[in-house]
Design an enzyme around this catalytic site. Structure first.
Site, PDB file in Angstrom:
ATOM      1  N   LYS A  10       0.827  -1.210   0.000  1.00 30.63           N
ATOM      2  CA  LYS A  10       0.000   0.000   0.000  1.00 30.63           C
ATOM      3  C   LYS A  10       0.868   1.269   0.000  1.00 30.63           C
ATOM      4  O   LYS A  10       2.081   1.210   0.246  1.00 30.63           O
ATOM      5  CB  LYS A  10      -0.936  -0.034   1.215  1.00 30.63           C
ATOM      6  CG  LYS A  10      -1.943  -1.213   1.171  1.00 30.63           C
ATOM      7  CD  LYS A  10      -2.985  -1.104   2.286  1.00 30.63           C
ATOM      8  CE  LYS A  10      -3.961  -2.267   2.243  1.00 30.63           C
ATOM      9  NZ  LYS A  10      -5.063  -2.099   3.225  1.00 30.63           N
ATOM     10  N   TYR A  50     -12.378  -2.779  -3.914  1.00 29.71           N
ATOM     11  CA  TYR A  50     -12.920  -2.943  -2.563  1.00 29.71           C
ATOM     12  C   TYR A  50     -14.457  -2.929  -2.540  1.00 29.71           C
ATOM     13  O   TYR A  50     -15.058  -2.625  -1.498  1.00 29.71           O
ATOM     14  CB  TYR A  50     -12.378  -1.843  -1.648  1.00 29.71           C
ATOM     15  CG  TYR A  50     -10.954  -2.082  -1.178  1.00 29.71           C
ATOM     16  CD1 TYR A  50     -10.634  -3.221  -0.416  1.00 29.71           C
ATOM     17  CD2 TYR A  50      -9.937  -1.185  -1.454  1.00 29.71           C
ATOM     18  CE1 TYR A  50      -9.338  -3.440   0.029  1.00 29.71           C
ATOM     19  CE2 TYR A  50      -8.636  -1.391  -1.006  1.00 29.71           C
ATOM     20  CZ  TYR A  50      -8.343  -2.527  -0.266  1.00 29.71           C
ATOM     21  OH  TYR A  50      -7.071  -2.749   0.195  1.00 29.71           O
ATOM     22  N   ASN A 113      -2.128   0.217   6.646  1.00 26.38           N
ATOM     23  CA  ASN A 113      -1.645  -1.048   7.222  1.00 26.38           C
ATOM     24  C   ASN A 113      -0.714  -1.829   6.301  1.00 26.38           C
ATOM     25  O   ASN A 113      -0.621  -3.047   6.372  1.00 26.38           O
ATOM     26  CB  ASN A 113      -2.820  -1.904   7.731  1.00 26.38           C
ATOM     27  CG  ASN A 113      -3.696  -2.435   6.612  1.00 26.38           C
ATOM     28  OD1 ASN A 113      -3.583  -2.008   5.474  1.00 26.38           O
ATOM     29  ND2 ASN A 113      -4.565  -3.376   6.936  1.00 26.38           N
ATOM     30  N   HIS A 116      -2.013  -5.540   1.546  1.00 24.37           N
ATOM     31  CA  HIS A 116      -3.273  -6.272   1.390  1.00 24.37           C
ATOM     32  C   HIS A 116      -2.936  -7.669   0.890  1.00 24.37           C
ATOM     33  O   HIS A 116      -1.993  -7.835   0.120  1.00 24.37           O
ATOM     34  CB  HIS A 116      -4.188  -5.588   0.368  1.00 24.37           C
ATOM     35  CG  HIS A 116      -5.336  -6.464  -0.051  1.00 24.37           C
ATOM     36  ND1 HIS A 116      -6.495  -6.536   0.681  1.00 24.37           N
ATOM     37  CD2 HIS A 116      -5.470  -7.343  -1.078  1.00 24.37           C
ATOM     38  CE1 HIS A 116      -7.304  -7.421   0.092  1.00 24.37           C
ATOM     39  NE2 HIS A 116      -6.697  -7.914  -0.975  1.00 24.37           N
ATOM     40  N   GLU A 127      -9.309 -11.214  -7.427  1.00 22.96           N
ATOM     41  CA  GLU A 127      -8.367 -10.103  -7.259  1.00 22.96           C
ATOM     42  C   GLU A 127      -7.191 -10.193  -8.242  1.00 22.96           C
ATOM     43  O   GLU A 127      -6.733  -9.178  -8.770  1.00 22.96           O
ATOM     44  CB  GLU A 127      -7.868 -10.069  -5.809  1.00 22.96           C
ATOM     45  CG  GLU A 127      -8.989  -9.675  -4.842  1.00 22.96           C
ATOM     46  CD  GLU A 127      -8.553  -9.666  -3.388  1.00 22.96           C
ATOM     47  OE1 GLU A 127      -7.384  -9.987  -3.091  1.00 22.96           O
ATOM     48  OE2 GLU A 127      -9.396  -9.326  -2.534  1.00 22.96           O
TER      49      GLU A 127
HETATM   50  P1  CMP Z   1      -7.333  -4.843   3.444  1.00 18.17           P
HETATM   51  O1  CMP Z   1      -6.808  -6.210   3.668  1.00 18.17           O
HETATM   52  O2  CMP Z   1      -6.726  -4.073   2.328  1.00 18.17           O
HETATM   53  O3  CMP Z   1      -8.914  -4.946   3.193  1.00 18.17           O
HETATM   54  C1  CMP Z   1      -9.806  -3.898   3.530  1.00 18.17           C
HETATM   55  C2  CMP Z   1      -9.135  -2.794   4.273  1.00 18.17           C
HETATM   56  O4  CMP Z   1     -10.000  -1.913   4.953  1.00 18.17           O
HETATM   57  C3  CMP Z   1      -8.258  -3.378   5.364  1.00 18.17           C
HETATM   58  O5  CMP Z   1      -7.144  -4.001   4.782  1.00 18.17           O
HETATM   59  C4  CMP Z   1      -7.988  -2.134   6.219  1.00 18.17           C
HETATM   60  O6  CMP Z   1      -6.862  -1.416   5.752  1.00 18.17           O
HETATM   61  C5  CMP Z   1      -9.229  -1.264   5.978  1.00 18.17           C
HETATM   62  N1  CMP Z   1     -10.042  -1.095   7.172  1.00 18.17           N
HETATM   63  C6  CMP Z   1     -10.291   0.071   7.819  1.00 18.17           C
HETATM   64  N2  CMP Z   1     -11.092  -0.116   8.867  1.00 18.17           N
HETATM   65  C7  CMP Z   1     -11.378  -1.429   8.926  1.00 18.17           C
HETATM   66  C8  CMP Z   1     -12.161  -2.243   9.800  1.00 18.17           C
HETATM   67  N3  CMP Z   1     -12.818  -1.727  10.848  1.00 18.17           N
HETATM   68  N4  CMP Z   1     -12.209  -3.589   9.566  1.00 18.17           N
HETATM   69  C9  CMP Z   1     -11.560  -4.124   8.499  1.00 18.17           C
HETATM   70  N5  CMP Z   1     -10.808  -3.396   7.625  1.00 18.17           N
HETATM   71  C10 CMP Z   1     -10.704  -2.065   7.854  1.00 18.17           C
END
Ligand code: CMP
Length: 141
Positions: A10, A50, A113, A116, A127
């Protein structure tokens, strides 16, 4: 079984110059990078990726973050690649991520974070196809 999974480094981790460190973790775990591209996602492309989260309260922030800078997108191939990649990443919320995982080492928050990874065989297929044509993937056995 040999699987393929989609991985995204990311914008936060790209900005930290951590692509190489993260690639080393994939390769040290026996995962092979069989396709890769750097992209600055459009809003439409990020929203489509998403789409399953469209109704969640964090959707707007998530999309805004994902288009804030370039991302590195790759297909990882290997034995149990989907679960192995999720183990390397650690928990979605970096505060809950185990020491030594990518998110424990690089992530700042649940949005920023670092990475992904596909969470199931069905989402991995969707994906991978969302970002790569078949002829852009180079299986290495
Ligand atoms: P990712 O694995 O990219 O998939 C969805 C993303 O939403 C997740 O990582 C997080 O970066 C983001 N996200 C933000 N808030 C939440 C939440 N409460 N629960 C899950 N994903 C979240």
């Amino acid at each position: 079984a040999t699987e393929r999974t989609l991985s995204i480094i990311k914008p936060d981790a790209v900005a930290k110059n951590a692509i190489g460190d993260i690639y080393r973790r994939f390769e040290n775990a026996g995962l092979k990078i069989v396709a890769a591209k750097m992209l600055h996602l459009s809003r439409e492309k990020a929203e489509g990726f998403y789409a399953e989260h469209k109704e969640r309260p964090f959707f707007g922030d998530l999309v805004g973050f994902m288009i804030s800078g370039p991302v590195m997108v790759q297909v990882l191939e290997g034995e149990n690649a989907i679960a192995k990649n999720r183990e390397l990443m650690g928990a979605t919320n970096p505060k809950e991520a185990e020491a030594g995982t990518i998110r424990a080492d690089f992530a700042e928050s649940i949005d920023a974070n670092a990475v992904h990874g596909s969470d199931s065989s069905d989402s991995a297929k969707r994906e991978v196809a969302y970002f790569f044509d078949d002829d852009e993937i180079c299986p290495r056995g």
